[in-house]
Design a protein around this motif. Sequence first.
Motif, PDB file in Angstrom:
ATOM      1  N   ALA A  67       0.823  -1.211   0.000  1.00  0.00           N
ATOM      2  CA  ALA A  67       0.000   0.000   0.000  1.00  0.00           C
ATOM      3  C   ALA A  67       0.855   1.258   0.000  1.00  0.00           C
ATOM      4  O   ALA A  67       0.428   2.310  -0.493  1.00  0.00           O
ATOM      5  CB  ALA A  67      -0.928  -0.004   1.210  1.00  0.00           C
ATOM      6  N   ALA A  68       2.072   1.159   0.557  1.00  0.00           N
ATOM      7  CA  ALA A  68       2.989   2.298   0.594  1.00  0.00           C
ATOM      8  C   ALA A  68       3.865   2.368  -0.656  1.00  0.00           C
ATOM      9  O   ALA A  68       4.754   3.218  -0.744  1.00  0.00           O
ATOM     10  CB  ALA A  68       3.870   2.212   1.843  1.00  0.00           C
ATOM     11  N   GLY A  69       3.628   1.473  -1.607  1.00  0.00           N
ATOM     12  CA  GLY A  69       4.373   1.514  -2.857  1.00  0.00           C
ATOM     13  C   GLY A  69       5.691   0.772  -2.851  1.00  0.00           C
ATOM     14  O   GLY A  69       6.502   0.942  -3.769  1.00  0.00           O
ATOM     15  N   ALA A  70       5.932  -0.050  -1.832  1.00  0.00           N
ATOM     16  CA  ALA A  70       7.193  -0.799  -1.740  1.00  0.00           C
ATOM     17  C   ALA A  70       7.024  -2.195  -2.335  1.00  0.00           C
ATOM     18  O   ALA A  70       5.965  -2.814  -2.201  1.00  0.00           O
ATOM     19  CB  ALA A  70       7.637  -0.910  -0.290  1.00  0.00           C
ATOM     20  N   THR A  71       8.058  -2.680  -2.969  1.00  0.00           N
ATOM     21  CA  THR A  71       8.092  -4.072  -3.397  1.00  0.00           C
ATOM     22  C   THR A  71       8.147  -4.955  -2.156  1.00  0.00           C
ATOM     23  O   THR A  71       8.809  -4.607  -1.174  1.00  0.00           O
ATOM     24  CB  THR A  71       9.331  -4.330  -4.277  1.00  0.00           C
ATOM     25  OG1 THR A  71       9.243  -3.496  -5.437  1.00  0.00           O
ATOM     26  CG2 THR A  71       9.436  -5.780  -4.698  1.00  0.00           C
ATOM     27  N   THR A  72       7.465  -6.078  -2.176  1.00  0.00           N
ATOM     28  CA  THR A  72       7.454  -6.960  -1.007  1.00  0.00           C
ATOM     29  C   THR A  72       7.882  -8.364  -1.393  1.00  0.00           C
ATOM     30  O   THR A  72       7.624  -8.833  -2.504  1.00  0.00           O
ATOM     31  CB  THR A  72       6.063  -7.029  -0.359  1.00  0.00           C
ATOM     32  OG1 THR A  72       5.135  -7.605  -1.282  1.00  0.00           O
ATOM     33  CG2 THR A  72       5.578  -5.652   0.033  1.00  0.00           C
ATOM     34  N   VAL A  73       8.538  -9.020  -0.445  1.00  0.00           N
ATOM     35  CA  VAL A  73       8.855 -10.437  -0.546  1.00  0.00           C
ATOM     36  C   VAL A  73       8.272 -11.101   0.692  1.00  0.00           C
ATOM     37  O   VAL A  73       8.721 -10.853   1.812  1.00  0.00           O
ATOM     38  CB  VAL A  73      10.375 -10.693  -0.623  1.00  0.00           C
ATOM     39  CG1 VAL A  73      10.654 -12.188  -0.664  1.00  0.00           C
ATOM     40  CG2 VAL A  73      10.982 -10.000  -1.838  1.00  0.00           C
ATOM     41  N   LEU A  74       7.251 -11.912   0.504  1.00  0.00           N
ATOM     42  CA  LEU A  74       6.608 -12.637   1.601  1.00  0.00           C
ATOM     43  C   LEU A  74       7.135 -14.059   1.581  1.00  0.00           C
ATOM     44  O   LEU A  74       7.052 -14.749   0.560  1.00  0.00           O
ATOM     45  CB  LEU A  74       5.090 -12.617   1.424  1.00  0.00           C
ATOM     46  CG  LEU A  74       4.246 -13.291   2.497  1.00  0.00           C
ATOM     47  CD1 LEU A  74       4.438 -12.609   3.843  1.00  0.00           C
ATOM     48  CD2 LEU A  74       2.774 -13.272   2.099  1.00  0.00           C
ATOM     49  N   HIS A  75       7.714 -14.502   2.709  1.00  0.00           N
ATOM     50  CA  HIS A  75       8.381 -15.801   2.706  1.00  0.00           C
ATOM     51  C   HIS A  75       8.176 -16.500   4.039  1.00  0.00           C
ATOM     52  O   HIS A  75       7.643 -15.926   4.997  1.00  0.00           O
ATOM     53  CB  HIS A  75       9.875 -15.620   2.430  1.00  0.00           C
ATOM     54  CG  HIS A  75      10.621 -15.020   3.590  1.00  0.00           C
ATOM     55  ND1 HIS A  75      11.438 -15.753   4.419  1.00  0.00           N
ATOM     56  CD2 HIS A  75      10.652 -13.751   4.077  1.00  0.00           C
ATOM     57  CE1 HIS A  75      11.940 -14.971   5.343  1.00  0.00           C
ATOM     58  NE2 HIS A  75      11.488 -13.744   5.159  1.00  0.00           N
ATOM     59  N   SER A  76       8.630 -17.749   4.114  1.00  0.00           N
ATOM     60  CA  SER A  76       8.542 -18.518   5.354  1.00  0.00           C
ATOM     61  C   SER A  76       9.860 -19.196   5.680  1.00  0.00           C
ATOM     62  O   SER A  76       9.895 -20.170   6.433  1.00  0.00           O
ATOM     63  CB  SER A  76       7.431 -19.577   5.233  1.00  0.00           C
ATOM     64  OG  SER A  76       7.686 -20.446   4.133  1.00  0.00           O
ATOM     65  N   LEU A  77      10.946 -18.688   5.123  1.00  0.00           N
ATOM     66  CA  LEU A  77      12.263 -19.274   5.371  1.00  0.00           C
ATOM     67  C   LEU A  77      12.773 -18.847   6.743  1.00  0.00           C
ATOM     68  O   LEU A  77      12.427 -17.777   7.244  1.00  0.00           O
ATOM     69  CB  LEU A  77      13.241 -18.868   4.274  1.00  0.00           C
ATOM     70  CG  LEU A  77      12.867 -19.368   2.874  1.00  0.00           C
ATOM     71  CD1 LEU A  77      13.820 -18.815   1.826  1.00  0.00           C
ATOM     72  CD2 LEU A  77      12.871 -20.902   2.830  1.00  0.00           C
ATOM     73  N   PRO A  78      13.654 -19.662   7.373  1.00  0.00           N
ATOM     74  CA  PRO A  78      13.948 -19.444   8.792  1.00  0.00           C
ATOM     75  C   PRO A  78      15.034 -18.435   9.135  1.00  0.00           C
ATOM     76  O   PRO A  78      15.004 -17.846  10.212  1.00  0.00           O
ATOM     77  CB  PRO A  78      14.373 -20.843   9.269  1.00  0.00           C
ATOM     78  CG  PRO A  78      14.959 -21.492   8.042  1.00  0.00           C
ATOM     79  CD  PRO A  78      14.150 -20.966   6.890  1.00  0.00           C
ATOM     80  N   GLY A  79      16.017 -18.224   8.267  1.00  0.00           N
ATOM     81  CA  GLY A  79      17.235 -17.542   8.708  1.00  0.00           C
ATOM     82  C   GLY A  79      17.358 -16.094   8.304  1.00  0.00           C
ATOM     83  O   GLY A  79      16.718 -15.621   7.347  1.00  0.00           O
ATOM     84  N   ARG A  80      18.210 -15.364   9.033  1.00  0.00           N
ATOM     85  CA  ARG A  80      18.534 -13.984   8.650  1.00  0.00           C
ATOM     86  C   ARG A  80      19.207 -13.962   7.293  1.00  0.00           C
ATOM     87  O   ARG A  80      19.020 -13.019   6.515  1.00  0.00           O
ATOM     88  CB  ARG A  80      19.437 -13.346   9.707  1.00  0.00           C
ATOM     89  CG  ARG A  80      18.755 -13.132  11.041  1.00  0.00           C
ATOM     90  CD  ARG A  80      19.725 -12.608  12.076  1.00  0.00           C
ATOM     91  NE  ARG A  80      20.223 -11.285  11.730  1.00  0.00           N
ATOM     92  CZ  ARG A  80      21.235 -10.680  12.350  1.00  0.00           C
ATOM     93  NH1 ARG A  80      21.851 -11.290  13.349  1.00  0.00           N
ATOM     94  NH2 ARG A  80      21.617  -9.482  12.004  1.00  0.00           N
ATOM     95  N   ASN A  81      20.022 -14.975   7.010  1.00  0.00           N
ATOM     96  CA  ASN A  81      20.666 -15.042   5.700  1.00  0.00           C
ATOM     97  C   ASN A  81      19.630 -15.104   4.583  1.00  0.00           C
ATOM     98  O   ASN A  81      19.829 -14.555   3.492  1.00  0.00           O
ATOM     99  CB  ASN A  81      21.598 -16.243   5.619  1.00  0.00           C
ATOM    100  CG  ASN A  81      20.891 -17.562   5.857  1.00  0.00           C
ATOM    101  OD1 ASN A  81      20.221 -17.747   6.888  1.00  0.00           O
ATOM    102  ND2 ASN A  81      21.024 -18.498   4.935  1.00  0.00           N
ATOM    103  N   ASP A  82      18.504 -15.778   4.845  1.00  0.00           N
ATOM    104  CA  ASP A  82      17.440 -15.859   3.849  1.00  0.00           C
ATOM    105  C   ASP A  82      16.851 -14.479   3.576  1.00  0.00           C
ATOM    106  O   ASP A  82      16.597 -14.109   2.422  1.00  0.00           O
ATOM    107  CB  ASP A  82      16.331 -16.799   4.328  1.00  0.00           C
ATOM    108  CG  ASP A  82      16.815 -18.221   4.528  1.00  0.00           C
ATOM    109  OD1 ASP A  82      17.499 -18.745   3.637  1.00  0.00           O
ATOM    110  OD2 ASP A  82      16.514 -18.798   5.591  1.00  0.00           O
ATOM    111  N   THR A  83      16.630 -13.709   4.644  1.00  0.00           N
ATOM    112  CA  THR A  83      16.068 -12.362   4.489  1.00  0.00           C
ATOM    113  C   THR A  83      16.995 -11.477   3.671  1.00  0.00           C
ATOM    114  O   THR A  83      16.555 -10.754   2.769  1.00  0.00           O
ATOM    115  CB  THR A  83      15.824 -11.729   5.874  1.00  0.00           C
ATOM    116  OG1 THR A  83      14.924 -12.559   6.608  1.00  0.00           O
ATOM    117  CG2 THR A  83      15.222 -10.341   5.745  1.00  0.00           C
TER     118      THR A  83
END
Length: 208
Positions: A67-83
Motif C-alpha cells: 500500500a505504501a508503494g514498496a516491493t514486497t517479498v513474503l516468505h517462510s524461510l527461517p534464517g537472517r541469511n534468507d532475508t
Amino acid sequence: MEQTKQAAVGCVIMASGRAVRFGSDKLLADFGGAPLIARALAVTASPALAARVVVTRSAEVARLARAAGATTVLHSLPGRNDTVRLGLDALLGECPGLGGCIFLPGDQPLLRRESLEAMVRDFHAQKETERVILRLGWRAGGAEPLLGSPVLFGSGHFDALRALPEGRGGGVVIRQHPGYIRAVYAQSAEELEDADTVERLEALKRFL
C-alpha cells in the motif's frame, strides 16, 4: 538526488523478525497512531533510493508495504541469511546495475530520513574502487562512537551477502572487513534504538 545507474542505491527493509522478546508482531504495534512498520516505510520513501524491498513473514506487513508503494517479498524461510538474500535478489531484479544496498531494520522507529539520505550522499562521494561499508553511528563526547544500523554495502559485497552462512546476517561481512568501516553520524542516539520489547517501544514513544 541525481544518480547514475551504476551508483544507484537501493534499500532492503528487514521485517522478518520473529519478535520473540516482544511477544507479538511488533511491526504491527502502534507507534504514534500507526503500525511500527509505517515508520520505516515513511523514512525510505526518498528519491535518494532507486528502489526498496520489504522482506517479511507477515502477510499484514506485506499488505501495508504494498500500500505504501514498496516491493514486497513474503516468505517462510527461517534464517537472517534468507532475508538478506531474498531482499538483495529482489532489488537486483529491479535494478540490475545497483551500486549499493542499505539494510534497514524495520523496528528503528526514530530513524530520520535525513540520516538515510546522508548515508547515500557519503556513498556517492566515494570512488568506486575505494568504497567502504557505511554504518549509522552516534558519537557522544570523547567516547568511542556507537555503530549500528542501517548499514550500506557497496556492490563489491553483494556476492558475500547472498551467500551468508545459515542463520547469520550482514555482520559476518562487516567483521571480515574491520578496516573498511566508516560511520555516518545520526542527529541523536535514539535513531539507532530498536524496539525489542514492549517496554522499549513505550520508552521510545517519549521522543516522538
